[in-house]
Design a protein around this motif. Sequence first.
Motif, short mmCIF file in Angstrom:
data_model
loop_
_atom_site.label_atom_id
_atom_site.label_comp_id
_atom_site.label_asym_id
_atom_site.label_seq_id
_atom_site.Cartn_x
_atom_site.Cartn_y
_atom_site.Cartn_z
N ALA A 122 0.82 -1.21 0.00
CA ALA A 122 0.00 0.00 0.00
C ALA A 122 0.85 1.26 0.00
CB ALA A 122 -0.93 -0.01 1.21
N ASP A 123 2.12 1.12 0.41
CA ASP A 123 3.04 2.26 0.42
C ASP A 123 3.76 2.42 -0.91
OD1 ASP A 123 4.60 0.00 0.52
OD2 ASP A 123 5.84 0.65 2.20
N SER A 124 3.32 1.66 -1.93
CA SER A 124 3.91 1.69 -3.28
C SER A 124 5.35 1.17 -3.31
CB SER A 124 3.86 3.10 -3.89
OG SER A 124 2.52 3.49 -4.09
N ARG A 125 5.70 0.36 -2.35
CA ARG A 125 7.02 -0.25 -2.31
C ARG A 125 6.91 -1.76 -2.52
NH1 ARG A 125 10.64 3.39 -0.05
NH2 ARG A 125 12.22 2.11 -1.06
N CYS A 126 7.95 -2.34 -3.13
CA CYS A 126 7.97 -3.78 -3.40
C CYS A 126 8.27 -4.53 -2.10
CB CYS A 126 9.03 -4.09 -4.44
SG CYS A 126 9.26 -5.88 -4.74
N GLY A 127 7.44 -5.51 -1.80
CA GLY A 127 7.62 -6.26 -0.57
C GLY A 127 8.76 -7.25 -0.59
N ILE A 128 9.29 -7.55 -1.79
CA ILE A 128 10.39 -8.52 -1.90
C ILE A 128 11.60 -7.89 -2.60
CG2 ILE A 128 8.90 -10.56 -1.85
CD1 ILE A 128 9.16 -10.64 -4.93
N HIS A 129 11.69 -6.57 -2.56
CA HIS A 129 12.75 -5.89 -3.31
C HIS A 129 14.14 -6.38 -2.94
CE1 HIS A 129 15.40 -2.55 -4.63
NE2 HIS A 129 14.53 -2.46 -5.61
N ALA A 130 14.35 -6.73 -1.69
CA ALA A 130 15.68 -7.16 -1.25
C ALA A 130 16.03 -8.55 -1.75
CB ALA A 130 15.75 -7.13 0.28
N ASN A 131 15.04 -9.29 -2.25
CA ASN A 131 15.30 -10.66 -2.70
C ASN A 131 14.54 -10.97 -3.98
OD1 ASN A 131 16.41 -13.28 -2.51
ND2 ASN A 131 14.55 -14.05 -1.52
N LEU A 132 14.60 -10.07 -4.93
CA LEU A 132 13.88 -10.26 -6.18
C LEU A 132 14.34 -11.51 -6.93
CD1 LEU A 132 13.67 -6.58 -7.46
CD2 LEU A 132 11.74 -8.04 -6.85
N ARG A 133 15.64 -11.69 -7.06
CA ARG A 133 16.15 -12.85 -7.80
C ARG A 133 15.76 -14.15 -7.10
NH1 ARG A 133 19.83 -11.40 -11.71
NH2 ARG A 133 20.46 -9.22 -11.64
N GLY A 134 15.95 -14.20 -5.81
CA GLY A 134 15.63 -15.41 -5.07
C GLY A 134 14.15 -15.73 -5.08
N SER A 135 13.31 -14.73 -5.32
CA SER A 135 11.86 -14.92 -5.33
C SER A 135 11.32 -15.17 -6.74
CB SER A 135 11.16 -13.69 -4.74
OG SER A 135 11.60 -13.46 -3.41
N GLY A 136 12.22 -15.25 -7.72
CA GLY A 136 11.79 -15.54 -9.09
C GLY A 136 11.45 -14.33 -9.93
N TYR A 137 11.94 -13.15 -9.53
CA TYR A 137 11.64 -11.92 -10.26
C TYR A 137 12.93 -11.27 -10.77
CZ TYR A 137 6.90 -12.33 -8.51
OH TYR A 137 5.63 -12.78 -8.23
N ALA A 138 13.73 -12.04 -11.48
CA ALA A 138 14.97 -11.49 -12.03
C ALA A 138 14.68 -10.36 -13.01
CB ALA A 138 15.77 -12.59 -12.72
N GLY A 139 13.54 -10.44 -13.71
CA GLY A 139 13.18 -9.38 -14.65
C GLY A 139 12.99 -8.04 -13.98
N CYS A 140 12.47 -8.05 -12.76
CA CYS A 140 12.31 -6.80 -12.00
C CYS A 140 13.67 -6.29 -11.53
CB CYS A 140 11.41 -7.03 -10.80
SG CYS A 140 9.71 -7.47 -11.22
N ALA A 141 14.56 -7.23 -11.20
CA ALA A 141 15.88 -6.85 -10.68
C ALA A 141 16.70 -6.09 -11.71
CB ALA A 141 16.63 -8.09 -10.20
N VAL A 142 16.45 -6.34 -12.99
CA VAL A 142 17.27 -5.69 -14.03
C VAL A 142 16.55 -4.51 -14.67
CG1 VAL A 142 18.42 -7.88 -14.52
CG2 VAL A 142 16.47 -7.20 -15.92
N PHE A 143 15.35 -4.20 -14.21
CA PHE A 143 14.61 -3.08 -14.80
C PHE A 143 15.05 -1.75 -14.22
CE2 PHE A 143 11.09 -0.05 -14.84
CZ PHE A 143 10.80 -0.02 -16.20
#
Length: 291
Positions: A57-78
């Motif tokens: 709700a604060d417009s922040r990613c809840g898994i930003h510190a572990n994007l790759r480990g959570s399966g969001y490598a595409g977000c990590a490189v954006f």
Amino acid sequence: MAANETTPVTAGTRRRLDLVGDCAACHGLCCVALPFAASADFAHSKDAGHPCPRLGADSRCGIHANLRGSGYAGCAVFDCFGAGQRISQHTFGGRSWRDDPGTARLMFAVFPVQRQLHELLWYLTQAEELPAARPLRPALNEALAATERLAAAEAETLLGLDVAAHRAEVNTLLLRASELARAGQPAQRRYARGADLVGARLRRADLRGANLRGALLIAADLRQADLGLADLIGADLRDADLRGARLAGALFVTRPQLDAARGDADTTIPDGLARPAHWTGGSRPRPRRGR
């Protein structure tokens, strides 16, 4: 991102710092406006205009510190190149897409346009600082000012912009700057724009001054390769092995390109870019920027 303490804070450096995504000043636009499909880069699919379930709700990613480990490598490189905070804080004056549906639709439509303009500002800023491109400096300054004026325009103006035509015009100028910078370099290997170098074995290759614009270097072995003054604009470096490679002095490198590749402490990188956190340690100490 902060400038490296050993990097002079020039006008270009300050401008590049404004062209780095600042999630704290954005309303999570990349997590809502853009679509993505379930793949090796994204753990699930999402339609454009729908918030990612990981967005708080604060417009922040809840898994930003572990994007790759959570399966969001595409977000990590954006990287939005600072377009997100520009739209959130300036184009829409601090209003959020959560405020009303009309704002949301317009904001989501404008975001991809603004991102392209900010990417052009990143490239033009680099070109302007190239010593060899000094004869083009007036034209580069003019292109920078024109692109900045477009980026500062009202949302409706941005929506009606022929961004492809503007990119083509700027790209002609960037190519001329690249040619001036690469003149006199060995460039022992010649490649056509968009060359298919997927998985290529280029370990220890002398690629100084090479034209690798748009090259597909996915999973290429570039260990200890010398890419000084190589033009890497638009090159796809996903899973490329850059351990020990020299990228210091390479032209038009972006943060997403580095984040998509694999490197180590021996990999040198251009000034103004941060070393990706997922890169491994190297075999011996070397300067972190340039040599």
